[in-house]
Write a protein that holds these residues in place. Structure first.
Motif, PDB file in Angstrom:
ATOM      1  N   ALA A 180       0.836  -1.199   0.000  1.00  0.00           N
ATOM      2  CA  ALA A 180       0.000   0.000   0.000  1.00  0.00           C
ATOM      3  C   ALA A 180       0.873   1.253   0.000  1.00  0.00           C
ATOM      4  O   ALA A 180       0.566   2.228  -0.692  1.00  0.00           O
ATOM      5  CB  ALA A 180      -0.935  -0.001   1.202  1.00  0.00           C
ATOM      6  N   ARG A 181       1.965   1.223   0.739  1.00  0.00           N
ATOM      7  CA  ARG A 181       2.875   2.383   0.758  1.00  0.00           C
ATOM      8  C   ARG A 181       3.451   2.638  -0.626  1.00  0.00           C
ATOM      9  O   ARG A 181       3.614   3.785  -1.038  1.00  0.00           O
ATOM     10  CB  ARG A 181       3.997   2.162   1.767  1.00  0.00           C
ATOM     11  N   LYS A 182       3.757   1.561  -1.359  1.00  0.00           N
ATOM     12  CA  LYS A 182       4.272   1.724  -2.726  1.00  0.00           C
ATOM     13  C   LYS A 182       3.224   2.396  -3.605  1.00  0.00           C
ATOM     14  O   LYS A 182       3.545   3.277  -4.406  1.00  0.00           O
ATOM     15  CB  LYS A 182       4.665   0.369  -3.316  1.00  0.00           C
ATOM     16  N   VAL A 183       1.984   1.973  -3.445  1.00  0.00           N
ATOM     17  CA  VAL A 183       0.897   2.576  -4.218  1.00  0.00           C
ATOM     18  C   VAL A 183       0.765   4.053  -3.859  1.00  0.00           C
ATOM     19  O   VAL A 183       0.662   4.914  -4.743  1.00  0.00           O
ATOM     20  CB  VAL A 183      -0.433   1.829  -3.987  1.00  0.00           C
ATOM     21  N   TYR A 184       0.774   4.371  -2.569  1.00  0.00           N
ATOM     22  CA  TYR A 184       0.660   5.769  -2.140  1.00  0.00           C
ATOM     23  C   TYR A 184       1.808   6.598  -2.705  1.00  0.00           C
ATOM     24  O   TYR A 184       1.612   7.728  -3.166  1.00  0.00           O
ATOM     25  CB  TYR A 184       0.678   5.897  -0.611  1.00  0.00           C
ATOM     26  N   THR A 185       3.015   6.018  -2.681  1.00  0.00           N
ATOM     27  CA  THR A 185       4.187   6.728  -3.181  1.00  0.00           C
ATOM     28  C   THR A 185       4.062   6.986  -4.682  1.00  0.00           C
ATOM     29  O   THR A 185       4.348   8.088  -5.158  1.00  0.00           O
ATOM     30  CB  THR A 185       5.468   5.922  -2.879  1.00  0.00           C
ATOM     31  N   ASN A 186       3.625   5.982  -5.427  1.00  0.00           N
ATOM     32  CA  ASN A 186       3.473   6.154  -6.874  1.00  0.00           C
ATOM     33  C   ASN A 186       2.379   7.155  -7.213  1.00  0.00           C
ATOM     34  O   ASN A 186       2.528   7.962  -8.142  1.00  0.00           O
ATOM     35  CB  ASN A 186       3.205   4.808  -7.546  1.00  0.00           C
ATOM     36  N   VAL A 187       1.297   7.118  -6.477  1.00  0.00           N
ATOM     37  CA  VAL A 187       0.214   8.086  -6.713  1.00  0.00           C
ATOM     38  C   VAL A 187       0.696   9.499  -6.396  1.00  0.00           C
ATOM     39  O   VAL A 187       0.418  10.448  -7.136  1.00  0.00           O
ATOM     40  CB  VAL A 187      -1.033   7.717  -5.880  1.00  0.00           C
ATOM     41  N   ALA A 202       1.003  12.647  -8.948  1.00  0.00           N
ATOM     42  CA  ALA A 202       0.375  13.934  -8.651  1.00  0.00           C
ATOM     43  C   ALA A 202       1.388  15.068  -8.752  1.00  0.00           C
ATOM     44  O   ALA A 202       1.069  16.153  -9.267  1.00  0.00           O
ATOM     45  CB  ALA A 202      -0.250  13.911  -7.258  1.00  0.00           C
ATOM     46  N   LEU A 203       2.605  14.835  -8.297  1.00  0.00           N
ATOM     47  CA  LEU A 203       3.646  15.866  -8.399  1.00  0.00           C
ATOM     48  C   LEU A 203       4.014  16.138  -9.852  1.00  0.00           C
ATOM     49  O   LEU A 203       4.220  17.293 -10.239  1.00  0.00           O
ATOM     50  CB  LEU A 203       4.886  15.453  -7.603  1.00  0.00           C
ATOM     51  N   ARG A 204       4.090  15.072 -10.670  1.00  0.00           N
ATOM     52  CA  ARG A 204       4.366  15.264 -12.096  1.00  0.00           C
ATOM     53  C   ARG A 204       3.241  16.062 -12.751  1.00  0.00           C
ATOM     54  O   ARG A 204       3.477  16.961 -13.564  1.00  0.00           O
ATOM     55  CB  ARG A 204       4.544  13.923 -12.794  1.00  0.00           C
ATOM     56  N   CYS A 205       2.020  15.745 -12.375  1.00  0.00           N
ATOM     57  CA  CYS A 205       0.859  16.458 -12.911  1.00  0.00           C
ATOM     58  C   CYS A 205       0.911  17.932 -12.510  1.00  0.00           C
ATOM     59  O   CYS A 205       0.662  18.811 -13.328  1.00  0.00           O
ATOM     60  CB  CYS A 205      -0.414  15.797 -12.403  1.00  0.00           C
ATOM     61  N   LYS A 206       1.249  18.190 -11.249  1.00  0.00           N
ATOM     62  CA  LYS A 206       1.346  19.566 -10.765  1.00  0.00           C
ATOM     63  C   LYS A 206       2.410  20.336 -11.540  1.00  0.00           C
ATOM     64  O   LYS A 206       2.192  21.481 -11.950  1.00  0.00           O
ATOM     65  CB  LYS A 206       1.689  19.575  -9.280  1.00  0.00           C
TER      66      LYS A 206
END
Length: 87
Positions: free
Chosen positions: A29-36, A40-44
């Protein structure tokens, strides 16, 4: 609902909540949170680049509009002076 049913429902909720908490705190789950978060940072960053492009375009349009108005005002002033000499 009777008391044993309420107790069973409460115990099931506690068990389900504990299992859910363990699942949300797992390494996967932490890996998923990190990837999301990385996405989001790339999108920003992309949005900020797009905003900067739009701001530059707006600044260019504003400068062009001011130049057009200044040229128009100078032309009108020249026409007014010309009309004043002919009167």
């Amino acid at each position: 609902m009777n008391l044993p049913g309420k107790i069973a429902l409460f115990a099931g909720g506690v068990l389900f909540g504990s299992a859910g908490f363990k699942l949300l705190a797992s390494k996967d789950a932490r890996k998923v949170y990190t990837n999301v978060t990385a996405a989001a940072l790339r999108c920003k960053d992309q949005i900020m680049r797009d905003v900067e492009t739009v701001q530059e375009s707006c600044s260019d349009m504003l400068a062009d509009a001011k130049a057009i108005n200044e040229a128009r005002a100078a032309k009108e002033e020249a026409e007014f002076i010309e009309d004043g000499k002919n009167a």
